[in-house]
Write an enzyme that holds these catalytic residues in place. Structure first.
Site: not given
Length: 688
Positions: A319, A323, A451, A588, A676
């Site tokens: 994360e 980010r 994913d 998404e 992502s």
């Protein structure tokens, strides 16, 4: 003949022309006689003296010749410190076969041309490149990652500036006076450190790069640093509506949660996760692309003065990488502000303890202050998607700083996962950092925990120049084949295509997370880069299904998880269970819409996106921002959940803005790749 052994010759006068020769002969005989009369030790000393003079003369002459010719014909292997500047749109490429081990610390590349250019010519060329960014009109979008870079594999150490060089305000160095400087001892040592030594050095000195301060290191690699991009702001009503949504979100966050991770827009309070100001860092590049200069500046100043990474608190490697590290790197590449790169470098150093596992698979949790790492407290295993969705960012950090260790440790994860046995290219969603193996009988899914493994296989391949027969693209193609044969199904009546899961690695379940709706865009991006037509067909079919998961609900917003009918006995082809009916403002499907518009130019996808954007405006907008919903199946009881995730500003609104752009190449997908979390990073050229 006399006792002395010498013969005396007498020539008659009148010999004419021979008289001079006779005199010379007499002189030579006299010298020889005098020489022979000298003691042997004196003769030896004279011979040694003459020899020394001759040797000295030869050496001086050779040195002059070498000095005169060294700049005309120089072997780059023996003189790697001359700088050749190239197209400002590219960062330095990787060595052949994408081996990150070939990178060395603080490297400046060797010249391709053996002839050193004239200093005036080099100066003119550098000035032209520096001015290139200024030549771009603010009315036109710059679509390339405009970075002053040097050609060739970065294998040489950056040369320190001369002592009398005055530092410029931007931290630049005098290239012309610096390229001939020798390597200092500290830099020379960097060349000989092992990977483990480099890893330990970075962890032990998180405020340094290559053994020196951030400021000094960035000063040394100044020619490689990024230049600012220019964007024109909103050009139509739909884009303006998205900008207004962003400003409304930002105003609520600034008023009620400034400096904290997330906003709770209903209770008008803050929500803390890692204590890293996630919303601020995540929003940087969105503000820059939208042209929100004032908001960008206040965010930039907070990061510069208030963002700290030394707090003793566990954070999630994945994360924080996508980010915070991704956000800082993207802000650096778009704005050219090296403060962001320095912050990213410190964070990268503090995340490195995660890679100190026995298997090279990183631990999931890192304590940025203690510089330690461990497996998650709830399990000995990490999520497969988490350990395989850090490579874009760590590779970019290496190539932006010319410090190899970040790419080396991330690339090892690729190599380790590549070697593991898979199910038709598909991977279980859990992996153990201690053993380096997948969990037995774990679920296989393209949704949560699986994913972005597949997403990053393709995007890493794009990022590194699209090399043929790279393991990344081979693994990606095998995985999509596995999706087609093992996970893809159609509903019995409407024939909606969906991607299910394999429970225990073998039992099919007709469940698809909203997260899986990233896949249509990824498949289309792959097809654009040479993947087979079967990928395009699947992308289109999945796009229709994902859109249906929105339109089928009365709110026109998708649920977190959808289920699909296996037989005609099921009442509906697509249905949502009560516990799965929430919507977290996820990006998404909007991301996939953006890819379809950007790569095809078909404006139908803009209209589809506008329908969804209006649904968010209707059901998620509150006085202090936008909130996640608890129930998308009932317009009268949406059950507001009181949380605005940072990805709402980082991804969802950014992709809406780009989707509605009049210029579908506002971010050129030939030159940029999105991580992502929706942060654009530059594509690096493939070394030929």
């Amino acid at each position: 003949m006399k006792d002395g052994g010498h013969i005396t010759l007498t020539l008659s006068p009148g010999s004419g022309s021979t008289s001079g020769l006779v005199g010379d002969e007499r002189g030579r005989k006299s010298l020889r006689r005098a020489w022979n009369q000298l003691p042997r030790c004196q003769r030896n000393l004279i011979i040694l003296g003459i020899t020394a003079l001759c040797v000295t003369a030869v050496l001086c002459l050779s040195g002059d010749q070498l000095t005169a010719t060294s700049h005309q014909d120089e072997d780059p292997k023996t003189a790697p410190y001359h700088l050749r500047l190239q197209n400002p749109h590219h960062h330095p490429p990787m060595p052949e076969k994408d081996q990150p081990e070939a990178l060395t610390e603080a490297a400046l590349p060797a010249p391709e041309d053996k002839r050193q250019p004239h200093p005036e010519a080099l100066s003119d060329k550098f000035n032209d490149i520096v001015a290139y960014g200024d030549a771009n009109s603010a009315e036109n979008v710059v679509r390339l990652p405009e970075t002053v870079a040097a050609q060739g594999p970065p294998q040489a150490v950056a040369v320190p500036p001369p002592e009398n060089n005055k530092e410029q305000d931007i931290g630049g160095i005098d290239i012309l006076n610096n390229v001939e400087e020798p390597i200092d001892q500290q830099q020379q040592q960097q060349l000989h450190l092992s990977e483990r030594e480099l890893l330990d050095q970075a962890i032990q000195s998180p405020l340094k790069l290559g053994g020196v301060s951030f400021k000094e290191h960035l000063r040394r690699i100044q020619p490689l640093l990024a230049k600012a991009q220019h964007f024109h702001g909103a050009t139509n009503e739909r884009q303006s509506a998205v900008v207004a949504a962003f400003k409304h979100s930002w105003a609520g966050y600034k008023k009620y949660a400034w400096g904290h991770d997330n906003l709770k827009p209903i209770s008008q309070y803050s929500h803390e996760w890692f204590g890293l100001g996630l919303t601020i860092v995540d929003s940087l590049d969105t503000m820059y692309i939208m042209g929100l200069d004032d908001e960008f500046k206040e965010a930039r100043d907070w990061i510069d003065h208030s963002l700290r990474f030394d707090t003793k608190r566990d954070v999630n490697l994945f994360e924080v990488t996508i980010r915070v590290l991704g956000g800082l790197l993207s802000a650096y590449h778009l704005s050219g502000d090296t403060m962001f790169l320095a912050k990213a470098s410190e964070l990268g150093n503090r995340l490195l303890p995660a890679f100190l596992s026995p298997s090279s698979i990183p631990y999931s949790d890192v304590n940025l202050g203690d510089l330690s790492a461990h497996a998650p407290k709830w399990s000995p295993d990490s999520s497969t998607s988490e350990v395989t969705t850090i490579q874009l960012e760590f590779r970019d950090l290496s190539r932006s700083t010319n410090i190899s260790i970040y790419e080396q440790v991330a690339h090892k994860v690729n190599e380790k996962v590549h070697e593991l046995e898979k199910n038709h290219g598909l991977v279980p969603i859990f992996i153990n950092a201690n053993t380096g193996t997948f969990r037995n009988y774990a679920t296989i899914s393209l949704g949560a925990r699986g994913d972005s493994y597949y997403e990053y296989l393709l995007k890493q391949w794009v990022q590194t120049g699209r090399r043929d027969n790279d393991n990344l693209i081979l693994d990606y193609m095998q995985a999509i084949d596995g999706v087609l044969t093992e996970l893809m199904r159609r509903t019995p009546r409407e024939h909606w295509v969906y991607i299910g899961e394999l429970i225990n690695g073998k039992d099919f379940k007709p469940k698809m997370d909203h997260l899986t709706c990233y896949l249509p865009g990824t498949l289309l991006l792959g097809h654009q880069n040479g993947m087979p037509d079967s990928h395009l067909i699947l992308a289109r079919d999945l796009m229709d299904t994902c859109y249906q998961t929105y339109i089928m609900n009365p709110t026109h917003l998708a649920a977190e998880i959808s289920y699909f009918a296996l037989t005609d006995k099921d009442e509906q082809d697509i249905y949502v269970k009560p516990n799965d009916a929430h919507n977290l403002l996820r990006p998404e499907f909007v991301e996939s819409l953006y890819y379809f518009y950007a790569l095809t130019g078909n404006r139908t996808y803009q209209d589809m996106g506008w329908t969804i954007f209006q649904a968010f405006e209707t059901h998620a907008k509150v006085n202090a921002g936008y909130t996640s919903l608890g129930n998308v199946k009932n317009t009268q009881s949406t059950r507001l959940r009181d949380l605005m995730e940072s990805f709402w500003l980082s991804e969802t609104l950014k992709y809406f803005y780009l989707l509605f752009s009049d210029d579908r190449k506002e971010i050129d997908l030939e030159q940029w790749v999105f991580n992502s979390e929706g942060h654009p990073l530059p594509v690096y050229p493939l070394k030929t």
